[in-house]
Structures are given as structure tokens and as C-alpha cells.
Write a protein that holds these residues in place. Sequence first.
Motif: not given
Length: 397
Positions: A172-183, A150-158
Motif C-alpha cells: 500500500g506504500a505510494a513509493f519506496a526509498i530503495c538502496m541499490a549498489r551503483t559501484g 544493483t542499479a545500472t545506468r541506462v539512457p535517461g536513468g537507472w
Amino acid sequence: MPIEFAVDEHVTRLAERVREFVREVVLPEEQACDGVLHDGPEPLRRRLQQAARDAGVFAPHVAREWGGAGLDLRGQAVVFEAAGYSLLGPLALNIAAPDEGNMHLLAKVAGEEQRKRYLAPLAAGEVRSCFAMTEPAPGAGSDPRALATTATRVPGGWRIDGRKWFISGADGAAFAICMARTGGVPGDAGGATMFLVDAAVPGMQIVRTIATLDEGLFGGHSEVVFDGCVVGKDAVLGEVDRGFDYAQVRLGPARLTHCMRWLGAARRAQDVALDRAATRSAFGRPLAELGMVQQLIADSEIDIEAARALLWRACWELDQGRPGAQHTSIAKTFVAEAVHRVVDRAVQICGALGISADAPLARLYREVRPFRIYDGPSETHRWAIARRATKARAALR
């Protein structure tokens, strides 16, 4: 509109340079490490990618503005197959999963600032990335709609919370593309969002590297936990609640590029088998003159040619901007199984040599078997193929 099978001259020349590069530079490196990359030997990656730049074959798939050759999928099919002749070839050219698929996704969906921040260094080989969608049961797997993170709204972001596993290249990855449920709830067809999460962000943690049959993917396959991981509003990739739509932007072409690379591995296995059949004698004759061996060789040639034809057809559909889901599923299912058959036959032809470390076939066998599961198991694709065919026929009644 006719399907064009002719290969552009500049693609042919590039593919030949790739074959020479793989033969002279990459194969010796693969033999030195036996193709085992799950520990992520960074100096090896840097060395190979610099050699690819020097040879003029680096990142052929990305647009010219990001330093590539801007090949369409049909061009990629030719060049990626040449690179896939070695397990390290895709890594050297910066066309390996998951980075290659993430570059395509970022180019299509990311905003200008996101492309500068994430796509530019990824395309240049300065960093690596991962795609965090798959979850332990009962979460997202072959059915992405089961998404439970899940991804929940918080002040300034998620705030992102959830557990992912079999996340390829996460270590070792510099970043992830993460799938999360926002609804919605797990099982709903919508309500997913993609987030760009830097590895340094608190709350994202790799808890283990999962031991798997294959060991040739750089960085291995990891279990990743998101626990109170807070990201800014600018971390949203594309639009909120459109994550499943964007997943299709990535997954269709990524399935085909997997096929391209593994088709190169199949060609290598067949070459090993052909060389063995020509030089090894039994019962007073070369193996290549024995009928049962000839059948194995012929069946593998048929599988390779049929796989390539299905792959090119699916690439053509996507290059034309057509909905290619059916052809993509057909190609992925057939190629994954055909590649396995080719490698299996090569092992059989080579006998004891085939299962030993003295030939590359045992390693190839371990690497190609999971392809029938990754990017959708064959059973899931068959279900989707049958469903589309039934629906199309019903529409004609």
C-alpha cells in the motif's frame, strides 16, 4: 555543556494532549481490532489521523513548513512515548515507522522538487512509504555492506535489479526509498545509492507478505522484487554512491524514535501490572504486598527510568550535532531489552490474564520481541559498542 533534562512547557502541554487523545480516541480503536494492522485497514488510518489533526497533535516531528510542530529529538522523546502507549498511537500521529524515518531522511537529503513531490504528501498523511534496504541472505541485513541489489545506468536513468525482504509497510506504500549498489561489489563499504521509486513503476513488485510474530505494523513486512525497474535520473536521492552515508542520517534517529514509541508500550504494560497487583489478592493479601511481586514491579520501574535516561542522553547528543553513534547504539540495545523485560514481568504478574486476549499484554509481548532484531540486532550493536570503546581507549595510550 550540561545535558538538559528539563522539558519545555510547550512540549509538556503537547504530550498531555497526546495522552488524552490516546486514552479517549486511540485505545478504543485498538481494542476493537486487537492492534492487528498488517492487512493495512486504510479507513482506520484515515479516521485516526483526521482525529489527530482535529486534536492538534498530528505530525509533531516535521517542520512547521510541512504542517508539524518541528520538535527536536528531545521533544519527540516525550511526545512519542505518550503516543506509544497504544499500538495505534504512532499511526494516528503519523509518527510510525517507516514513514517517520523517511520524512526525516527526505527533509535532510532530498532536493526541493523531491520534497514537494514526496515529503509533502507523506507529512500530510496523504500517502505511505517504505524503506527498501534489507535483502535475503547473503544480501544486506545487519551488515548493510552486503548490499547486492544493483542499479545500472541506462539512457535517461537507472535500471534496478534485486530482491528485498522484511520491507515494512510496503503493502500500500505510494513509493519506496530503495538502496541499490551503483559501484563496487557486496562487502564494499561504499558504492550504494538511494532511489525514490514510485509504486506504479513497472518492475517493482510485492511478491508476498511475510508472516511474522508482530502484526501491529501498518502494511506488514513484505518481500519485494525489482526486476528491470527503470527510473529517471531525478529518482536519485542525494548523490550517487553516497547511500550508506545517507542511511546513517536516517538510521540513528530512527533507532531512537523506535525506542521512544516502545517505551510508551512498556509504560502501558507496567500500568496494567500495577492495576492487577492492586486489585488481585492471593494468600489473603493483594499481590502488591507480596515481596516477589514487589521486586518485579521495582525492577520494571528501574528499567523504564534507566531506558528513558539513556534515550534522552542520545537524543541530546544528536540535537547538539554531535556524533551520536555510540550513545544511539547503547540506547537502542538497552531500551529494546528493557522494554521486553518490562512486558515479560507484567505478563508474569498478571498470570493467566497476562497470556490471554482479555488484557493487552500478550499482544504487546508479540510486538516488542522483534525490536531486539529490528534496526540492528542487539549483538551487532554490542559488537559496534565494544569496537568504538576499544578504539577510543587505544587512542589515549
